[in-house]
Design an enzyme around this catalytic site. Sequence first.
Site, PDB file in Angstrom:
ATOM      1  N   SER A 277      29.831  38.164  46.729  1.00  0.00           N
ATOM      2  CA  SER A 277      30.081  38.561  48.111  1.00  0.00           C
ATOM      3  C   SER A 277      30.602  37.392  48.927  1.00  0.00           C
ATOM      4  CB  SER A 277      28.803  39.113  48.735  1.00  0.00           C
ATOM      5  OG  SER A 277      28.004  38.041  49.179  1.00  0.00           O
ATOM      6  N   LYS A 278      31.092  37.736  50.096  1.00  0.00           N
ATOM      7  CA  LYS A 278      31.645  36.705  50.977  1.00  0.00           C
ATOM      8  C   LYS A 278      30.562  35.711  51.386  1.00  0.00           C
ATOM      9  CE  LYS A 278      35.504  39.393  52.513  1.00  0.00           C
ATOM     10  NZ  LYS A 278      36.490  39.700  53.500  1.00  0.00           N
ATOM     11  N   ARG A 279      29.330  36.174  51.416  1.00  0.00           N
ATOM     12  CA  ARG A 279      28.238  35.283  51.840  1.00  0.00           C
ATOM     13  C   ARG A 279      27.749  34.362  50.726  1.00  0.00           C
ATOM     14  NH1 ARG A 279      27.695  39.943  54.138  1.00  0.00           N
ATOM     15  NH2 ARG A 279      26.655  40.733  52.286  1.00  0.00           N
TER      16      ARG A 279
END
Length: 522
Positions: A277-279
Site C-alpha cells: 500500500s501507499k502507506r
Amino acid sequence: MAFFVQISLLRLMADNSKVRVRFAPSPTGALHIGGVRTALYNYLFARQHHGDFILRIEDTDSQRFVPGAEKYIIESLKWCGIQTDEGVEQGGPHAPYRQSERKEIYLTYAQQLVQSGNAYYAFDTADQLDALRKQAEADGKTFAYDYTVRQQLQTSLALPKEEVDARIARGDNYVIRFKMPENEDVQMDDIIRGHIVINTKTLDDKVLYKSADQLPTYHLANIVDDHLMEITHVIRGEEWLPSLPLHYLLYRAFGWQRPEFAHLPLLLKPQGQGKLSKRDGDKFGFPVFPLQWNAPDGSTAMGYRESGYLPEAFINMLALLGWNPGTEQELFSMQELIDTFSLDKVSKSGARFNPDKAKWFNAQYIRMADNNRLADIIAPLYAERGISVTPQRAAEAIALIKERATFPVDLVDLTQKLFIRPDAYDEKSVAKFWKADNVTRLAELRQILASEDLADPATAEARVHEWIKSNEYSMGQLMNTLRIAIWGVSQGPSIFHIIAFIGKDEALARIDAAAASLGQGA
Ligand code: GLU
C-alpha cells in the site's frame, strides 16, 4: 495459456493491425510503483511489437482529482525512461488524451446503448438510493441496483416513455445504467489468466453516465476511448479484473471488436500477505513512489529518485516483479527487457516486493555506471560537505571504491578521505596495530616511500612488499599500521591506490599526522 497467446498474436498478424497500448492512470495522487510497472509492461510490449504506447489521463472522477498528480505521472515516466508516443503532452491523432477534455463525446455513446436496449435512464435521487440501502441493511441484505429491482425503480424501464422524456426535458438529474443480462455466462479470455467465466447474476447495473456533472464514469469513458484510440491490448492491474465482464459486454453492446486483455498480478507487501500500500513505504522505510511526492495538503512521501536509486536499477527491479524471464539472468537493460519481455511469462499470483533486492539492483547499476555520470550525480553532495573536487578527480575516486557502494551518498562517504585527511582514527584498529614495534617500522617505511615514485600502485606495492620481506617484518602488521595512518582504519580500498591518488606528499603528511596524534604506541 501458451495456445491462447498464440491466438492473440495470430489475430494481430491476421488483422495486420499495429499494436497500440495505453497507460490510463487517474490523477488521484502520486503514482504507486505498481502503476509504474503497469506503464513499463505496456511500454515494453509496445516497443517489442513496434507499436504505439499512449498516455491517457482518466480524470472523469472530479471528486478524486488531485492537482499536481498528472504532472507527477509525466515526470515519473520520463525519469524511468518510459517514452510515450501519443498522450497529454505531445498530442497525437486521437487528441485530446485527457478525458475531461473529451466530455462531449461520451453522452452520444451512452444514448446509443439506451436505444439499442443495453442501457436505461435512472432518476433515483441520492436520498432514495440511500433509503433503499438502509432498508436492505435492516433486512440483513446488501442493496444492489440490478435486474431484481430495475423494473420497480425510477427507470426508463419502469416509467412511461412520455414521463421519461418529460423528466429529461425539464432537466431532472439522471444516470444511464448498463442493463446487465440476468443470467448469462460471460466467457472471457485473459492473456495471463486464461479462460474465465463469470455469471452475470452476481453483477449490478453499473452507472455509465451522470447528467449532473455531464461526465461518463470510468467504465464508459475507458471503453469508448480504447475503441476510438484503436487500442489492441489492455494491460492493466489485477484490481480491474472484476470490471472485465462489464467491459466485454459493453464491447458486445456497441458491436465493436474488443482488445485483448492482460491483468497483471498485484504487488504484495515484503512481509506477509496483502497488497503493497501507499502507506507501507513510510511504515517500513522504503519508497513506494518513483519520485518524491509533495501532496497538496503539505505532506510528502519519499521517492526512489530522491533516495538515490538509478532509474535503470529501479526499472530492472520492477520488471522482475511479476515477470520471470525463465532464465537465471537478473540484470536487464531497457533494450534487453524490450527484446525478452513476454506476457505469457507474467505470473498470475502476486509478486512480493523486496526492498533489499531493490538495493542490490542499485549496487549493481552503480558498479556498471559510467564514473563521469556518477561524479555528476554526487557533485552536489560533495559541495554540501564543503569538498571541492573537479569532475575528473571525482570520477577517478569513484573508480577506486564503487564496488562497495549501494547509493550515490555511499560514493561520497567512501571517497571523502581521498580529499580530506582523516581527523580521527578507528579505535579498534589502533588498539590492534598501533604498537611500538609497528610504529618504529612505519617510520622506516616512510623513508622508503619518500624515496620511491608512488604514482603507479602496482610498482609501489611490489617495491614495498619486497622491502618488508627482505627485512622479515610482518606484512599484515605493517601494512595495517600504514593503513591506519593513511586511511584512519585498517580496512578500505587498496592502500597503494589510495597513495597514488592522494600523492606522495599527502601520504607522507598523513603518516606524520598519525604519528603526532597517536604517539609511539604501547
Ligand atoms: N483509470 C484506470 C486506473 O486508474 C485505468 C484502468 C485501466 O487501465 O483500464 O488505473
